[in-house]
Design a protein around this motif. Structure first.
Motif, PDB file in Angstrom:
ATOM      1  N   LEU A 117       0.840  -1.193   0.000  1.00 24.99           N
ATOM      2  CA  LEU A 117       0.000   0.000   0.000  1.00 24.99           C
ATOM      3  C   LEU A 117       0.876   1.243   0.000  1.00 24.99           C
ATOM      4  CD1 LEU A 117      -2.812   1.380   0.335  1.00 24.99           C
ATOM      5  CD2 LEU A 117      -2.492   1.161   2.813  1.00 24.99           C
ATOM      6  N   ARG A 118       1.930   1.213   0.799  1.00 24.69           N
ATOM      7  CA  ARG A 118       2.819   2.370   0.955  1.00 24.69           C
ATOM      8  C   ARG A 118       3.873   2.444  -0.151  1.00 24.69           C
ATOM      9  NH1 ARG A 118       6.032   5.877   1.141  1.00 24.69           N
ATOM     10  NH2 ARG A 118       6.815   7.051   2.943  1.00 24.69           N
ATOM     11  N   TYR A 119       4.351   1.272  -0.641  1.00 19.55           N
ATOM     12  CA  TYR A 119       5.393   1.211  -1.670  1.00 19.55           C
ATOM     13  C   TYR A 119       4.837   0.534  -2.921  1.00 19.55           C
ATOM     14  CZ  TYR A 119       7.862   1.785   2.781  1.00 19.55           C
ATOM     15  OH  TYR A 119       8.251   2.212   4.019  1.00 19.55           O
ATOM     16  N   HIS A 120       5.672   0.379  -3.959  1.00 15.77           N
ATOM     17  CA  HIS A 120       5.167  -0.204  -5.201  1.00 15.77           C
ATOM     18  C   HIS A 120       6.212  -1.121  -5.831  1.00 15.77           C
ATOM     19  CE1 HIS A 120       7.811   2.673  -7.186  1.00 15.77           C
ATOM     20  NE2 HIS A 120       7.605   2.031  -8.314  1.00 15.77           N
ATOM     21  N   GLY A 121       5.745  -1.924  -6.765  1.00  9.16           N
ATOM     22  CA  GLY A 121       6.651  -2.710  -7.598  1.00  9.16           C
ATOM     23  C   GLY A 121       7.221  -3.953  -6.935  1.00  9.16           C
ATOM     24  N   ASN A 122       8.217  -4.546  -7.630  1.00  9.71           N
ATOM     25  CA  ASN A 122       8.815  -5.794  -7.179  1.00  9.71           C
ATOM     26  C   ASN A 122       9.562  -5.648  -5.848  1.00  9.71           C
ATOM     27  OD1 ASN A 122       7.897  -7.149  -9.472  1.00  9.71           O
ATOM     28  ND2 ASN A 122       9.737  -6.644 -10.649  1.00  9.71           N
ATOM     29  N   VAL A 123      10.113  -4.461  -5.614  1.00 10.11           N
ATOM     30  CA  VAL A 123      10.848  -4.248  -4.372  1.00 10.11           C
ATOM     31  C   VAL A 123       9.882  -4.317  -3.181  1.00 10.11           C
ATOM     32  CG1 VAL A 123      12.313  -2.666  -3.071  1.00 10.11           C
ATOM     33  CG2 VAL A 123      12.564  -2.832  -5.540  1.00 10.11           C
ATOM     34  N   ALA A 124       8.713  -3.713  -3.330  1.00  9.59           N
ATOM     35  CA  ALA A 124       7.705  -3.765  -2.268  1.00  9.59           C
ATOM     36  C   ALA A 124       7.223  -5.195  -2.061  1.00  9.59           C
ATOM     37  CB  ALA A 124       6.533  -2.853  -2.606  1.00  9.59           C
ATOM     38  N   ALA A 125       7.025  -5.927  -3.173  1.00  3.68           N
ATOM     39  CA  ALA A 125       6.581  -7.318  -3.080  1.00  3.68           C
ATOM     40  C   ALA A 125       7.636  -8.179  -2.375  1.00  3.68           C
ATOM     41  CB  ALA A 125       6.295  -7.867  -4.467  1.00  3.68           C
ATOM     42  N   PHE A 126       8.917  -7.949  -2.706  1.00  2.00           N
ATOM     43  CA  PHE A 126       9.989  -8.697  -2.055  1.00  2.00           C
ATOM     44  C   PHE A 126      10.014  -8.406  -0.560  1.00  2.00           C
ATOM     45  CE2 PHE A 126      14.265  -8.461  -0.245  1.00  2.00           C
ATOM     46  CZ  PHE A 126      14.661  -9.780  -0.352  1.00  2.00           C
ATOM     47  N   LEU A 127       9.872  -7.135  -0.211  1.00  5.40           N
ATOM     48  CA  LEU A 127       9.897  -6.742   1.202  1.00  5.40           C
ATOM     49  C   LEU A 127       8.771  -7.425   1.961  1.00  5.40           C
ATOM     50  CD1 LEU A 127      11.045  -4.991   3.465  1.00  5.40           C
ATOM     51  CD2 LEU A 127       9.597  -3.109   2.652  1.00  5.40           C
ATOM     52  N   ARG A 128       7.586  -7.427   1.375  1.00 10.65           N
ATOM     53  CA  ARG A 128       6.449  -8.070   2.014  1.00 10.65           C
ATOM     54  C   ARG A 128       6.668  -9.573   2.153  1.00 10.65           C
ATOM     55  NH1 ARG A 128       0.227  -8.164  -0.383  1.00 10.65           N
ATOM     56  NH2 ARG A 128      -0.668  -9.502   1.252  1.00 10.65           N
ATOM     57  N   GLY A 129       7.137 -10.216   1.088  1.00 11.65           N
ATOM     58  CA  GLY A 129       7.349 -11.658   1.128  1.00 11.65           C
ATOM     59  C   GLY A 129       8.450 -12.066   2.091  1.00 11.65           C
ATOM     60  N   PHE A 130       9.574 -11.334   2.069  1.00  6.54           N
ATOM     61  CA  PHE A 130      10.682 -11.692   2.949  1.00  6.54           C
ATOM     62  C   PHE A 130      10.304 -11.489   4.407  1.00  6.54           C
ATOM     63  CE2 PHE A 130      14.480 -10.861   5.408  1.00  6.54           C
ATOM     64  CZ  PHE A 130      15.321 -11.885   5.011  1.00  6.54           C
ATOM     65  N   ARG A 131       9.658 -10.351   4.698  1.00  2.72           N
ATOM     66  CA  ARG A 131       9.277 -10.077   6.086  1.00  2.72           C
ATOM     67  C   ARG A 131       8.254 -11.099   6.591  1.00  2.72           C
ATOM     68  NH1 ARG A 131      11.715  -6.500   9.565  1.00  2.72           N
ATOM     69  NH2 ARG A 131       9.767  -5.604  10.315  1.00  2.72           N
ATOM     70  N   SER A 132       7.396 -11.593   5.695  1.00  2.00           N
ATOM     71  CA  SER A 132       6.399 -12.573   6.115  1.00  2.00           C
ATOM     72  C   SER A 132       7.053 -13.849   6.620  1.00  2.00           C
ATOM     73  CB  SER A 132       5.447 -12.894   4.960  1.00  2.00           C
ATOM     74  OG  SER A 132       6.119 -13.579   3.912  1.00  2.00           O
ATOM     75  N   VAL A 133       8.130 -14.264   5.952  1.00  2.00           N
ATOM     76  CA  VAL A 133       8.838 -15.468   6.377  1.00  2.00           C
ATOM     77  C   VAL A 133       9.751 -15.164   7.564  1.00  2.00           C
ATOM     78  CG1 VAL A 133      10.472 -17.265   5.678  1.00  2.00           C
ATOM     79  CG2 VAL A 133       8.736 -16.460   4.069  1.00  2.00           C
ATOM     80  N   PHE A 134      10.452 -14.031   7.496  1.00  2.00           N
ATOM     81  CA  PHE A 134      11.391 -13.675   8.559  1.00  2.00           C
ATOM     82  C   PHE A 134      10.668 -13.475   9.892  1.00  2.00           C
ATOM     83  CE2 PHE A 134      13.706 -10.316  10.936  1.00  2.00           C
ATOM     84  CZ  PHE A 134      14.870 -11.026  11.215  1.00  2.00           C
ATOM     85  N   LEU A 135       9.552 -12.709   9.863  1.00  2.00           N
ATOM     86  CA  LEU A 135       8.812 -12.448  11.096  1.00  2.00           C
ATOM     87  C   LEU A 135       7.846 -13.585  11.430  1.00  2.00           C
ATOM     88  CD1 LEU A 135       7.940  -8.648  10.739  1.00  2.00           C
ATOM     89  CD2 LEU A 135       9.791  -9.683  12.047  1.00  2.00           C
ATOM     90  N   GLY A 136       7.101 -14.037  10.421  1.00  2.00           N
ATOM     91  CA  GLY A 136       6.088 -15.055  10.664  1.00  2.00           C
ATOM     92  C   GLY A 136       6.663 -16.396  11.054  1.00  2.00           C
ATOM     93  N   LEU A 137       7.843 -16.714  10.520  1.00  2.00           N
ATOM     94  CA  LEU A 137       8.453 -17.999  10.823  1.00  2.00           C
ATOM     95  C   LEU A 137       9.584 -17.862  11.832  1.00  2.00           C
ATOM     96  CD1 LEU A 137       8.634 -21.016  10.302  1.00  2.00           C
ATOM     97  CD2 LEU A 137      10.080 -20.540   8.321  1.00  2.00           C
ATOM     98  N   PHE A 138      10.692 -17.266  11.430  1.00  3.31           N
ATOM     99  CA  PHE A 138      11.889 -17.260  12.265  1.00  3.31           C
ATOM    100  C   PHE A 138      11.709 -16.436  13.551  1.00  3.31           C
ATOM    101  CE2 PHE A 138      13.435 -18.029   7.905  1.00  3.31           C
ATOM    102  CZ  PHE A 138      14.026 -19.267   8.099  1.00  3.31           C
TER     103      PHE A 138
END
Length: 615
Positions: A117-138
């Motif tokens: 919502l705040r950012y755009h493009g592949n970089v925003a998608a990567f940030l969302r995906g990485f944080r989901s695993v980093f925070l949600g899992l590890f």
């Protein structure tokens, strides 16, 4: 295995069985609606009232490891050491009066959805995906492992169970109701469990004061007197004449830690399961009310029963060796100061023992249930449905969420067997988020922050933390002189904050901002206002785009909100110290502080009404 030092009577077992039946029944009833959609499973249908959400927030932080942590802090460094977490009240009040309504306006499913919502493009998608695993899992698993570690210590002290059995028995019930009922089941179970947990904590403190070792010096008044054998542990504030202690215990937490460190449950700008609760609220008003109730209960009401048990434990078990002698079967790995709390629980008698053990289990299940639902919401909403199966049905996603719930619990249980103490994990979590807190505050109010900034900040914090923990000796960083000294841990935290703050601010200034169309949409939806968005508003006006809507021309709310933060912080601290002075027998100070807390409460509601009127 050794023979347990306590024996549960029939009434104790009856209480425990009744407790589990009620909790599992709540999960079953909630399961009727939880399976309909991810909104129901992860956000309770976005229709939850403030009082229920507030109790759920405080129940989650009323984890089984928190009394152990407080006991560890008090036994080693006294009551004043609690400022290491009391300072996070400021973070909480900022969330109440500034960020709660912004999160509710965003209408995202999880706080990680915010990134696209705040950012755009592949970089925003990567940030969302990485944080989901980093925070949600590890990260999430590390938190749950810390809480499960507490259950291991309770099980070993009270029942003489091996660690793996403590993990197995402790996790079965919570996995069942969290898997069945989703967030709604967790929240209603929290409400029931918090009542039991709070009663158990108060009664445990009462029993601790009745111990012969405490009564021998005059009971509560003797324990808290200037002549007490533990007088050196009683100061609520560090000695102002000892600059070293003042800096490390009070100044750093109050001046730096609250805004600079990302910590679960006290995230600058809100986030994690606190954001999840705000997003599940009926509206902005309920989101604000929930977070205010949470902070009041968490900081003002709850600490003193734990502190009293910790102080009493210093008289009953002055040394760790005393605990080891009375409980010879406890593994050497787990013999640390935090086991003094479960050791004191062993002093309870039949009937009440069952209730207090149920309260400990309730505290454990509240925290684990929340983290299981929160972690699986990241993995499902922000990773699986975003990148793996984009067109999955709602029922399919709920099934995946339930599978993730079980998997997270298994991993957390295995990790818990490797940890040693609550303070060990607390320090690890604290350092891993050092320096990133400010970015979570500023990204709402400064248009210049972009996705690259957050990525650099995140990896910078991880790398800096690893280097400082594993490659730099904390003692080598310590400052020592005749007039002032600062321990290595404090120096390490400050160094990490400095490095990571410089990194992300430099990145924000040197990289391109987000596309203005993305920023227009974000501003239109959340309406943050302020001078940090002045350039964007000018661009929108030049483009003939209306991004302000009905907020155009209205006064900026933040000045009033900051005043609410200041007054609210005084209100809760005044209440906290009013209770403390009452226990210490300082009745005049207790009454004056209570009066100050009440006056601040009146001022807050007047300021808050004005804020809503102008905003």
């Amino acid at each position: 295995m050794y023979l347990a030092s306590i024996t549960l009577t029939t009434i104790d077992w009856a209480i425990l069985v009744a407790f589990f039946i009620i909790v599992l029944s709540i999960g079953y009833v909630a399961s009727r609606s939880a399976g309909k959609s991810t909104s129901e499973f992860f956000l309770g249908g976005r229709g939850m009232p403030w009082w229920l959400l507030g109790i759920s927030m405080v129940a989650c932080t009323f984890s089984a490891d928190t009394p152990n942590l407080v006991t560890d802090l008090v036994r080693q460094d006294g009551i004043a050491k609690n400022w290491v977490w009391w300072a996070f009240l400021i973070t909480g009040m900022v969330t109440v009066f500034i960020y709660a309504k912004l999160w509710r306006r965003s209408e995202v499913m999880t706080d990680l959805e915010y990134y696209e919502l705040r950012y755009h493009g592949n970089v925003a998608a990567f940030l969302r995906g990485f944080r989901s695993v980093f925070l949600g899992l590890f990260f999430n698993v590390l938190i749950m492992a810390t809480v499960t570690l507490a259950i291991i210590k309770y099980g070993q002290i009270l029942f003489g169970l091996p660690a793996w059995q403590c993990v197995l028995f402790g996790s079965i019930g919570v996995v069942i109701y969290a898997t069945l009922g989703g967030l709604k089941g967790v929240i209603w179970a929290d409400f029931f469990q918090y009542s039991i947990a709070m009663f158990g904590a108060v009664y445990a403190a009462y029993v601790a004061i009745q111990q012969p070792e405490v009564q021998a010096i005059g009971g509560l008044s003797g324990m808290l007197s200037a002549d007490s054998p533990i007088a050196s542990k009683l100061a609520i504030f560090p000695d102002p004449g000892d600059l070293s202690l003042l800096v490390s215990m009070l100044i750093i937490p109050i001046a730096v830690q609250w805004w600079a460190v990302w910590y679960p449950g006290a995230e600058p700008g809100g986030g994690g399961y606190i954001a999840q609760r705000m997003l599940s609220a009926k509206d902005e008003k309920n989101a604000i009310g929930a977070t205010l109730l949470f902070n009041f209960m968490h900081y003002a009401i709850r600490p003193w029963p734990w502190i009293l048990v910790a102080l009493a434990s210093l008289l009953v078990f002055p040394e760790l060796s005393d605990i080891g002698e009375q409980f010879p079967g406890i593994d050497a790995q787990y013999l640390a100061h935090d086991v003094a709390y479960p050791a004191m629980i062993s002093k309870l008698g039949p009937g009440m023992l069952g209730i207090v053990i149920a309260s400990i289990v309730a505290a454990y299940m509240s925290t684990i249930g929340t983290h299981l639902n929160w972690g699986s919401s990241y993995l499902v909403n922000d990773f699986y449905s975003r990148f793996i199966v984009k067109d999955a049905s709602q029922q399919h996603l709920v099934r995946v969420g339930r599978i993730c719930t079980v998997v997270l619990m298994v991993i957390a249980g295995v990790l818990a067997l490797k940890l040693e103490s609550a303070s060990q994990a607390f320090e690890l979590l604290l350092l891993s988020g050092a320096g990133t807190g400010a970015i979570y505050l500023m990204r709402w109010f400064w248009w210049r922050i972009n996705a690259v900034t957050e990525i650099v900040a995140m990896f910078g914090a991880i790398i800096t933390g690893v280097v400082l923990v594993f490659f730099v000796d904390a003692d080598a960083l310590a400052i020592r002189s005749e007039s002032f000294s600062l321990d290595g841990s404090s120096c390490r935290l400050l160094l990490a904050i400095l490095i990571n703050t410089v990194i992300w601010v430099t990145t924000a200034l040197l990289t391109k901002p987000e596309k203005k169309e993305t920023l227009y949409e974000f501003y239109r939806k959340t309406k943050p206002g302020g001078p940090g968005w002045a350039k964007l508003r000018a661009l929108a006006e030049a483009d003939g785009v209306d991004i302000e809507g009905d907020s155009k021309g209205k006064a900026w709310e933040l000045p009033y909100e900051l005043l609410c933060v200041f007054v609210g912080t005084i209100m809760i601290y005044a209440c906290l110290f009013s209770i403390g002075n009452f226990l210490f027998g300082n009745l005049v100070y207790a009454a004056l502080l209570l009066l100050l807390s009440g006056v601040c409460c009146v001022i807050i509601f007047k300021l808050f009404n004005r804020t809503r009127a102008v905003g």
